[in-house]
Design an enzyme around this catalytic site. Structure first.
Site, short mmCIF file in Angstrom:
data_model
loop_
_atom_site.label_atom_id
_atom_site.label_comp_id
_atom_site.label_asym_id
_atom_site.label_seq_id
_atom_site.Cartn_x
_atom_site.Cartn_y
_atom_site.Cartn_z
NE ARG A 1 -0.54 8.39 13.29
CZ ARG A 1 -1.48 8.26 12.36
NH1 ARG A 1 -1.19 8.50 11.09
NH2 ARG A 1 -2.71 7.90 12.67
NE ARG B 1 -2.44 -0.57 3.66
CZ ARG B 1 -2.32 -1.49 4.60
NH1 ARG B 1 -2.72 -2.72 4.34
NH2 ARG B 1 -1.83 -1.20 5.79
NE ARG C 1 0.59 -3.69 17.78
CZ ARG C 1 1.52 -3.84 18.71
NH1 ARG C 1 1.54 -4.95 19.46
NH2 ARG C 1 2.41 -2.90 18.93
NE ARG D 1 2.69 9.11 -4.83
CZ ARG D 1 1.90 9.68 -3.94
NH1 ARG D 1 2.23 10.85 -3.41
NH2 ARG D 1 0.78 9.10 -3.57
CG ASP E 1 -8.76 3.09 3.98
OD1 ASP E 1 -8.22 3.21 5.10
OD2 ASP E 1 -8.12 2.92 2.92
CD GLU F 1 -1.48 7.20 16.21
OE1 GLU F 1 -1.40 6.28 15.37
OE2 GLU F 1 -2.03 8.30 15.98
CE1 TYR G 1 -6.92 0.65 9.29
CE2 TYR G 1 -6.75 0.55 6.90
CZ TYR G 1 -6.71 1.27 8.08
OH TYR G 1 -6.49 2.62 8.05
#
Length: 380
Positions: free
Chosen positions: A277, A171, A247, A175, A348, A298, A346
């Site tokens: 993060r 995922r 988790r 670039r 989105d 986090e 999971y």
């Protein structure tokens, strides 16, 4: 007909709305004191910042119908997710792009030069990557892997990247241009007044009753013609076969007068930094101005009994237990399991909404054609 939706997140709200618009009586129950599940947002009284209570959520999709659906219920503002990462005493841009590569290696390469350079770094002997680590080494090489992926992944998942499947890393793009938009999707944005306002709009229908601070008991299913359960699949069966692994996240919330980090998300890939993060929530609403700031450090760890489950682990042991629960669920009458927790995947937000719309339509079609309703409308 009378239907019960267990959970007032996107799955319960969207399915409930579709059934209500079809003329049915809908009861939505949630054991929390608020709607919108882990997408819940609320204004901080002191700073006025819109806070993503359970961590940040950024809406992105290529699904035009889903985009038009959410815009029915609230206004969306443009938002581009630009993630930064602190590593080796510098700040880099993620996902890895031409700027990241040039900055990291101290070069000024053109796209074709950078592509050849990264290929030279990569371990081409790994022809069929099976693990996260092999995938990273095959596509970006050891230095970028060590700086941006290895430590972050160990902290996020609590195990070495060699124990995780390669699919997790697929995922994350690399670039060879200066595009630092984290997502590729055509539609990207944030609800102007937060996700809770969006879910309120979806639930605002005369055929829908919402009951908060209400725990659903399995024997209550008899009071309804059908139940859609978006809570934990193993929790529906009182964890009798054991607990599916997740988790969870701990947030260390702190305030700051001014601008703490200049961006919404700053990753910390080094193992020596205990958190993964820092998120600064006022940057998720860039159209607003606030002097004060709300930030979250986090931390990720294994989910214990009283914790909020976030990310399903889905390794070999969990998949075996999942199949046992799926078999039990398929023996239950008049209950369909939906959403992230109900299907142990999971998801989105846009995928959750798409599946909820499809589930409601398939369910209504089953009823119309007098066909049996499955425990799952998706493959688990």
């Amino acid at each position: 007909m009378k239907y019960c939706l267990v959970g007032a997140g996107f799955s319960g709200a969207v399915i409930g709305r579709e059934l209500a618009e079809a003329g049915h009586e809908v009861t939505v129950v949630d054991e929390r004191s608020h709607i919108a599940g882990n997408c819940h947002t609320e204004r901080d009284a002191e700073t006025g910042v819109m806070v993503h209570t359970y961590g940040p959520h950024i809406f992105h999709t290529d699904d035009q119908e889903v985009w038009e659906y959410v815009n029915r219920f609230t206004a969306f503002k443009p938002y581009v997710n630009r993630v930064k990462a602190t590593s080796r005493g510098q700040v880099f841009s993620l996902p890895i792009n031409l700027h990241t590569i040039n900055q990291f290696f101290g070069k000024t390469m053109r796209p074709d030069e950078a592509r050849n350079f990264i290929e030279a770094q990569a371990d081409m002997s790994i022809e069929n990557p099976l693990t996260f680590e092999e995938q990273a080494l095959r596509f970006v090489g050891p230095e970028l892997y060590e700086a941006f992926f290895k430590g972050y992944t160990q902290k996020q998942w609590g195990c070495h990247p060699s124990e995780l499947p390669a699919s997790i890393l697929k995922r994350l793009p690399v670039r060879f241009n200066y595009n630092d938009n984290y997502f590729f999707h055509r539609y990207q944005g944030m609800p102007e007044h937060g996700y809770t306002r969006l879910v309120e709009g979806i639930l605002d229908h005369p055929n829908i009753v919402v009951q908060l601070n209400t725990r659903f008991e399995r024997n209550q299913a008899a009071d309804f013609d059908h139940v859609f359960f978006s809570g934990p699949l193993d929790g529906f069966f009182d964890y009798k076969l054991g607990r599916l692994g997740y988790r969870t996240l701990d947030f260390e919330r702190f305030t700051y007068q001014g601008d703490y980090q200049g961006c919404a998300v700053m990753n910390y890939g080094e193992e020596s930094v205990p958190y993964t993060r820092i998120t600064e929530h006022k940057h998720f609403s860039p159209w607003e101005e606030h002097e004060g700031s709300i930030c979250y450090r986090e931390y990720s760890r294994f989910c214990e009994v009283d914790d909020i489950p976030y990310y399903p682990i889905r390794l070999v042991k969990e998949k075996a237990l999942l199949s046992d629960y799926v078999a039990k669920a398929q023996q239950v009458k008049n209950v369909t399991f939906v959403g992230r927790l109900g299907t142990y995947r999971y998801l989105d937000m846009d995928v959750t909404i798409r599946e909820a719309l499809d589930t409601a339509r398939d369910f209504l079609n089953c009823n119309e054609n007098q066909q049996p309703v499955p425990a799952f409308f998706v493959e688990i």
